[in-house]
Scaffold this motif. Structure first.
Motif, PDB file in Angstrom:
ATOM      1  N   ASP A 116       0.838  -1.188   0.000  1.00  0.00           N
ATOM      2  CA  ASP A 116       0.000   0.000   0.000  1.00  0.00           C
ATOM      3  C   ASP A 116       0.869   1.233   0.000  1.00  0.00           C
ATOM      4  O   ASP A 116       1.878   1.300   0.713  1.00  0.00           O
ATOM      5  N   ALA A 117       0.467   2.228  -0.776  1.00  0.00           N
ATOM      6  CA  ALA A 117       1.194   3.490  -0.796  1.00  0.00           C
ATOM      7  C   ALA A 117       0.921   4.247   0.496  1.00  0.00           C
ATOM      8  O   ALA A 117      -0.150   4.122   1.091  1.00  0.00           O
ATOM      9  N   ALA A 118       1.895   5.019   0.927  1.00  0.00           N
ATOM     10  CA  ALA A 118       1.703   5.841   2.131  1.00  0.00           C
ATOM     11  C   ALA A 118       0.637   6.884   1.851  1.00  0.00           C
ATOM     12  O   ALA A 118       0.575   7.457   0.767  1.00  0.00           O
ATOM     13  N   ARG A 119      -0.199   7.111   2.826  1.00  0.00           N
ATOM     14  CA  ARG A 119      -1.264   8.091   2.667  1.00  0.00           C
ATOM     15  C   ARG A 119      -0.959   9.314   3.514  1.00  0.00           C
ATOM     16  O   ARG A 119      -0.590   9.184   4.678  1.00  0.00           O
ATOM     17  N   PRO A 120      -1.146  10.490   2.924  1.00  0.00           N
ATOM     18  CA  PRO A 120      -0.890  11.697   3.698  1.00  0.00           C
ATOM     19  C   PRO A 120      -2.003  11.944   4.709  1.00  0.00           C
ATOM     20  O   PRO A 120      -3.082  11.367   4.618  1.00  0.00           O
ATOM     21  N   GLY A 121      -1.747  12.816   5.650  1.00  0.00           N
ATOM     22  CA  GLY A 121      -2.780  13.187   6.595  1.00  0.00           C
ATOM     23  C   GLY A 121      -2.422  12.855   8.023  1.00  0.00           C
ATOM     24  O   GLY A 121      -1.377  12.293   8.317  1.00  0.00           O
ATOM     25  N   ARG A 122      -3.310  13.226   8.871  1.00  0.00           N
ATOM     26  CA  ARG A 122      -3.119  13.015  10.300  1.00  0.00           C
ATOM     27  C   ARG A 122      -3.264  11.554  10.667  1.00  0.00           C
ATOM     28  O   ARG A 122      -3.977  10.813  10.007  1.00  0.00           O
ATOM     29  N   PRO A 123      -2.645  11.154  11.759  1.00  0.00           N
ATOM     30  CA  PRO A 123      -2.894   9.799  12.234  1.00  0.00           C
ATOM     31  C   PRO A 123      -4.357   9.656  12.646  1.00  0.00           C
ATOM     32  O   PRO A 123      -5.011  10.635  12.990  1.00  0.00           O
ATOM     33  N   ILE A 124      -4.839   8.451  12.626  1.00  0.00           N
ATOM     34  CA  ILE A 124      -6.231   8.209  12.968  1.00  0.00           C
ATOM     35  C   ILE A 124      -6.513   8.625  14.409  1.00  0.00           C
ATOM     36  O   ILE A 124      -7.527   9.230  14.707  1.00  0.00           O
ATOM     37  N   GLU A 125      -5.610   8.328  15.305  1.00  0.00           N
ATOM     38  CA  GLU A 125      -5.837   8.601  16.717  1.00  0.00           C
ATOM     39  C   GLU A 125      -4.967   9.760  17.177  1.00  0.00           C
ATOM     40  O   GLU A 125      -3.758   9.660  17.177  1.00  0.00           O
ATOM     41  N   VAL A 126      -5.600  10.862  17.553  1.00  0.00           N
ATOM     42  CA  VAL A 126      -4.858  12.012  18.063  1.00  0.00           C
ATOM     43  C   VAL A 126      -5.024  12.165  19.568  1.00  0.00           C
ATOM     44  O   VAL A 126      -4.372  12.996  20.174  1.00  0.00           O
ATOM     45  N   THR A 127      -5.882  11.370  20.156  1.00  0.00           N
ATOM     46  CA  THR A 127      -6.095  11.443  21.596  1.00  0.00           C
ATOM     47  C   THR A 127      -5.061  10.556  22.285  1.00  0.00           C
ATOM     48  O   THR A 127      -5.350   9.452  22.718  1.00  0.00           O
ATOM     49  N   THR A 128      -3.843  11.056  22.351  1.00  0.00           N
ATOM     50  CA  THR A 128      -2.748  10.325  22.974  1.00  0.00           C
ATOM     51  C   THR A 128      -2.461  10.921  24.344  1.00  0.00           C
ATOM     52  O   THR A 128      -2.843  12.062  24.614  1.00  0.00           O
ATOM     53  N   PRO A 129      -1.774  10.193  25.205  1.00  0.00           N
ATOM     54  CA  PRO A 129      -1.419  10.763  26.511  1.00  0.00           C
ATOM     55  C   PRO A 129      -0.612  12.062  26.381  1.00  0.00           C
ATOM     56  O   PRO A 129      -0.793  12.990  27.163  1.00  0.00           O
ATOM     57  N   GLU A 130       0.253  12.124  25.363  1.00  0.00           N
ATOM     58  CA  GLU A 130       1.050  13.335  25.153  1.00  0.00           C
ATOM     59  C   GLU A 130       0.159  14.518  24.797  1.00  0.00           C
ATOM     60  O   GLU A 130       0.355  15.636  25.290  1.00  0.00           O
ATOM     61  N   MET A 131      -0.827  14.286  23.921  1.00  0.00           N
ATOM     62  CA  MET A 131      -1.735  15.350  23.507  1.00  0.00           C
ATOM     63  C   MET A 131      -2.599  15.802  24.688  1.00  0.00           C
ATOM     64  O   MET A 131      -2.836  17.000  24.876  1.00  0.00           O
ATOM     65  N   ILE A 132      -3.052  14.869  25.489  1.00  0.00           N
ATOM     66  CA  ILE A 132      -3.867  15.204  26.662  1.00  0.00           C
ATOM     67  C   ILE A 132      -3.054  16.067  27.621  1.00  0.00           C
ATOM     68  O   ILE A 132      -3.541  17.082  28.123  1.00  0.00           O
ATOM     69  N   GLU A 133      -1.801  15.688  27.841  1.00  0.00           N
ATOM     70  CA  GLU A 133      -0.939  16.466  28.737  1.00  0.00           C
ATOM     71  C   GLU A 133      -0.663  17.860  28.173  1.00  0.00           C
ATOM     72  O   GLU A 133      -0.665  18.848  28.912  1.00  0.00           O
ATOM     73  N   LYS A 134      -0.446  17.951  26.877  1.00  0.00           N
ATOM     74  CA  LYS A 134      -0.184  19.242  26.252  1.00  0.00           C
ATOM     75  C   LYS A 134      -1.391  20.183  26.419  1.00  0.00           C
ATOM     76  O   LYS A 134      -1.239  21.355  26.771  1.00  0.00           O
TER      77      LYS A 134
END
Length: 122
Positions: free
Chosen positions: A57-75
């Motif tokens: 499969d070719a790489a697809r551009p865009g955001r990762p499916i899951e952005v609710t990560t512990p790092e994002m929550i802490e930020k």
């Protein structure tokens, strides 16, 4: 059999000079209903004719499916702690995710609610 395995077989038949229909017949003969559709075989023949060599499969551009990560929550938590009157839209712009995701993180993960224009823990 996985998608990539079928693609390898399709490429094999392509390199041997078989037609898409001959390839479909061979795949149906050996793999029955699990074989790829005729349309998919034609698509991959077209890809190989245009010079594609890989079957992954070719790489697809865009955001990762899951952005609710512990790092994002802490930020987001740090942003709110530094400025309790910050707006959801401002947080979204700072961290680069959608306002809906920020709203979800604030309410569901950090248990904040808006009281008199300020974010307060529930």
């Amino acid at each position: 059999m996985e998608k990539n395995d079928f693609r390898v077989l399709i490429k094999h038949y392509f390199l041997r000079g078989k037609s898409p229909m001959e390839t479909k017949e061979k795949l149906v003969k050996y793999y029955g209903e699990n074989s790829p559709s005729t349309r998919m075989i034609y698509k991959w023949f077209s890809e190989f004719r245009c010079g594609r060599t890989d079957t992954k499969d070719a790489a697809r551009p865009g955001r990762p499916i899951e952005v609710t990560t512990p790092e994002m929550i802490e930020k987001i938590n740090q942003i709110v702690m530094n400025d309790k009157s910050v707006k959801v839209r401002q947080i979204a712009q700072k961290v680069g995710i959608s306002s809906d995701r920020v709203h979800n993180i604030l309410h569901e993960h950090l248990q904040f609610q808006r009281i008199n224009g300020n974010w307060e823990p529930c």
